[in-house]
Design a protein around this motif. Sequence first.
Motif, PDB file in Angstrom:
ATOM      1  N   ILE A  55       0.847  -1.201   0.000  1.00  0.00           N
ATOM      2  CA  ILE A  55       0.000   0.000   0.000  1.00  0.00           C
ATOM      3  C   ILE A  55       0.878   1.246   0.000  1.00  0.00           C
ATOM      4  O   ILE A  55       0.609   2.232  -0.700  1.00  0.00           O
ATOM      5  N   ASN A  56       1.957   1.193   0.769  1.00  0.00           N
ATOM      6  CA  ASN A  56       2.892   2.320   0.824  1.00  0.00           C
ATOM      7  C   ASN A  56       3.528   2.577  -0.538  1.00  0.00           C
ATOM      8  O   ASN A  56       3.794   3.729  -0.918  1.00  0.00           O
ATOM      9  N   ALA A  57       3.769   1.517  -1.297  1.00  0.00           N
ATOM     10  CA  ALA A  57       4.351   1.661  -2.640  1.00  0.00           C
ATOM     11  C   ALA A  57       3.386   2.382  -3.586  1.00  0.00           C
ATOM     12  O   ALA A  57       3.816   3.140  -4.464  1.00  0.00           O
ATOM     13  N   ILE A  58       2.085   2.153  -3.402  1.00  0.00           N
ATOM     14  CA  ILE A  58       1.091   2.885  -4.198  1.00  0.00           C
ATOM     15  C   ILE A  58       1.180   4.375  -3.868  1.00  0.00           C
ATOM     16  O   ILE A  58       1.138   5.236  -4.757  1.00  0.00           O
ATOM     17  N   THR A  59       1.341   4.684  -2.586  1.00  0.00           N
ATOM     18  CA  THR A  59       1.518   6.072  -2.154  1.00  0.00           C
ATOM     19  C   THR A  59       2.751   6.685  -2.799  1.00  0.00           C
ATOM     20  O   THR A  59       2.757   7.861  -3.173  1.00  0.00           O
ATOM     21  N   MET A  60       3.787   5.877  -2.951  1.00  0.00           N
ATOM     22  CA  MET A  60       5.019   6.328  -3.594  1.00  0.00           C
ATOM     23  C   MET A  60       4.739   6.787  -5.018  1.00  0.00           C
ATOM     24  O   MET A  60       5.198   7.860  -5.446  1.00  0.00           O
ATOM     25  N   SER A  61       3.979   5.994  -5.761  1.00  0.00           N
ATOM     26  CA  SER A  61       3.642   6.346  -7.146  1.00  0.00           C
ATOM     27  C   SER A  61       2.740   7.575  -7.215  1.00  0.00           C
ATOM     28  O   SER A  61       2.896   8.423  -8.096  1.00  0.00           O
ATOM     29  N   VAL A  62       1.805   7.674  -6.275  1.00  0.00           N
ATOM     30  CA  VAL A  62       0.915   8.843  -6.238  1.00  0.00           C
ATOM     31  C   VAL A  62       1.733  10.111  -6.016  1.00  0.00           C
ATOM     32  O   VAL A  62       1.519  11.133  -6.688  1.00  0.00           O
ATOM     33  N   GLY A  63       2.694  10.043  -5.086  1.00  0.00           N
ATOM     34  CA  GLY A  63       3.547  11.200  -4.827  1.00  0.00           C
ATOM     35  C   GLY A  63       4.346  11.591  -6.051  1.00  0.00           C
ATOM     36  O   GLY A  63       4.487  12.778  -6.372  1.00  0.00           O
ATOM     37  N   ALA A  64       4.864  10.593  -6.761  1.00  0.00           N
ATOM     38  CA  ALA A  64       5.671  10.856  -7.958  1.00  0.00           C
ATOM     39  C   ALA A  64       4.817  11.427  -9.086  1.00  0.00           C
ATOM     40  O   ALA A  64       5.182  12.421  -9.720  1.00  0.00           O
ATOM     41  N   LEU A  65       3.659  10.819  -9.351  1.00  0.00           N
ATOM     42  CA  LEU A  65       2.814  11.246 -10.463  1.00  0.00           C
ATOM     43  C   LEU A  65       2.168  12.605 -10.223  1.00  0.00           C
ATOM     44  O   LEU A  65       2.016  13.405 -11.147  1.00  0.00           O
ATOM     45  N   SER A  66       1.791  12.861  -8.981  1.00  0.00           N
ATOM     46  CA  SER A  66       1.090  14.118  -8.681  1.00  0.00           C
ATOM     47  C   SER A  66       2.024  15.319  -8.697  1.00  0.00           C
ATOM     48  O   SER A  66       1.576  16.453  -8.886  1.00  0.00           O
ATOM     49  N   SER A  67       3.319  15.101  -8.511  1.00  0.00           N
ATOM     50  CA  SER A  67       4.251  16.224  -8.378  1.00  0.00           C
ATOM     51  C   SER A  67       4.278  17.098  -9.620  1.00  0.00           C
ATOM     52  O   SER A  67       4.213  18.333  -9.530  1.00  0.00           O
ATOM     53  N   SER A  68       4.375  16.488 -10.801  1.00  0.00           N
ATOM     54  CA  SER A  68       4.437  17.258 -12.048  1.00  0.00           C
ATOM     55  C   SER A  68       3.164  18.069 -12.251  1.00  0.00           C
ATOM     56  O   SER A  68       3.216  19.254 -12.609  1.00  0.00           O
ATOM     57  N   PHE A  69       2.008  17.461 -11.989  1.00  0.00           N
ATOM     58  CA  PHE A  69       0.721  18.154 -12.150  1.00  0.00           C
ATOM     59  C   PHE A  69       0.616  19.323 -11.174  1.00  0.00           C
ATOM     60  O   PHE A  69       0.230  20.433 -11.562  1.00  0.00           O
ATOM     61  N   LEU A  70       0.977  19.085  -9.916  1.00  0.00           N
ATOM     62  CA  LEU A  70       0.863  20.136  -8.900  1.00  0.00           C
ATOM     63  C   LEU A  70       1.820  21.293  -9.159  1.00  0.00           C
ATOM     64  O   LEU A  70       1.465  22.456  -8.981  1.00  0.00           O
ATOM     65  N   VAL A  71       3.047  20.963  -9.578  1.00  0.00           N
ATOM     66  CA  VAL A  71       4.012  22.023  -9.886  1.00  0.00           C
ATOM     67  C   VAL A  71       3.483  22.908 -11.013  1.00  0.00           C
ATOM     68  O   VAL A  71       3.548  24.144 -10.931  1.00  0.00           O
ATOM     69  N   ASP A  72       2.951  22.290 -12.064  1.00  0.00           N
ATOM     70  CA  ASP A  72       2.470  23.051 -13.223  1.00  0.00           C
ATOM     71  C   ASP A  72       1.182  23.821 -12.942  1.00  0.00           C
ATOM     72  O   ASP A  72       1.053  24.987 -13.331  1.00  0.00           O
ATOM     73  N   LYS A  73       0.233  23.171 -12.262  1.00  0.00           N
ATOM     74  CA  LYS A  73      -1.093  23.764 -12.095  1.00  0.00           C
ATOM     75  C   LYS A  73      -1.217  24.601 -10.817  1.00  0.00           C
ATOM     76  O   LYS A  73      -1.580  25.783 -10.879  1.00  0.00           O
ATOM     77  N   ALA A  74      -0.938  23.987  -9.680  1.00  0.00           N
ATOM     78  CA  ALA A  74      -1.141  24.684  -8.415  1.00  0.00           C
ATOM     79  C   ALA A  74      -0.017  25.664  -8.080  1.00  0.00           C
ATOM     80  O   ALA A  74      -0.251  26.699  -7.453  1.00  0.00           O
ATOM     81  N   PHE A  75       1.209  25.345  -8.518  1.00  0.00           N
ATOM     82  CA  PHE A  75       2.361  26.181  -8.173  1.00  0.00           C
ATOM     83  C   PHE A  75       2.904  26.968  -9.370  1.00  0.00           C
ATOM     84  O   PHE A  75       3.968  27.577  -9.271  1.00  0.00           O
TER      85      PHE A  75
END
Length: 402
Positions: free
Chosen positions: A253-273
């Motif tokens: 389950i923690n490994a899924i969290t790892m992928s979520v953190g990795a995938l969401s970073s690019s989107f958040l940097v571009d859109k939210a930040f």
Amino acid sequence: MSQKKKKSNVMLIFSIMLGYALTYMDKNMIATAIIPIEAELGLNASQSGLLMSMFFIGYTVMQFPSGWLSDKIGPKKVLLLSIGTILIATIFFGFVASLGLLMVIRLLSGLGHAGVPTSSTKVVANNIHPKQKMFIQSLILSTSGIGGILAFTLGSSLISINWRYAYFGLAILYVVSILMIMIFFPKQGKDPHAKQKNKIPISVVFKDKNVFILFASLLFLNIVLYGYTSWLPSLYENKFGFGIKEISTILSINAITMSVGALSSSFLVDKAFKGNNKLFAIITVMICAISFFVFALAGSLWLSIIMMFIFTLTSNATFVTLFSWPHKLIQQEVIGSSIAIINIGSTFGGFLSPIITGYLITAFDGNYNIAFIAMGISAIICGVIILLVKTKPIHTEEPSFS
């Protein structure tokens, strides 16, 4: 870009993602395999930490040569040579039965692993449109979570039978990866900009302060990343009495969290930040540090699990942001060599982490709290270093996509 080229790029990226996922499966699987290896060879925490760290000596030593070769002879050759080396090391790791030989083989495996991130980054720089580079880089890095899932499901299932079977199974998957690279990578034709690229001296890399700032930030961040991935299975076994099956469930389950953190970073940097890598990285790494402190002080199993998910999410988001940032800051022509130097910081942090945490655990009579507090401090240092990055982008020519 033609439909045929788009399809070719999809299979190219998929091939890289498979190879990347398997390297992370390899990195994560040792954390579970070390439990039966310790029992079989009678190792203490310090010896186990040294075994895990040998991998990072090879990884660190080979970083710059592999990056330089990716720039000079092309990423396909480097990637095939790298995964071929890992394949050989993985097969032999399943056969030997002494600490000394296991250490030598993990060293060899580290030498092979060094070429995967540098050559993969060079592929992205050469073949992907500039506007998509950071997303594709984060997509590739998100396979760290897929590798973790494979390690804590397939890998752990085989380890529970016999830890050697897990490495034989991993070797088979590496063979599949090599075949895919051979089939789907484009042929390396003549580069129309080759003469211009050859005029760029390697000294440009060493004069770029951002290269060494990112080197230092990833060093301290990877003390965090490899510290907890190396010792979480042992912590849950010793602190909460979990067996390999329970540990594998939580860490999957923690490994899924790892992928979520990795995938969401690019989107958040571009859109939210709004493209502000620095602000995003500082915020996520500070949340990461706080969660480590709470994790170390938590007496509750559920609170410790929640904090584990938070520091996994934020530490991986920070890592992907820092590792993708060079596409905005560094010239494409020398990005292989630059990433190699930056990743030396990552691998040196990975080398130091199991040794430091293993020593702290041993010194404090099996108490993991001090080691996790030390990781929180390391995350704070990483955040301070990130402040030093100069954010003025370097303009490079767009890839030809031919």
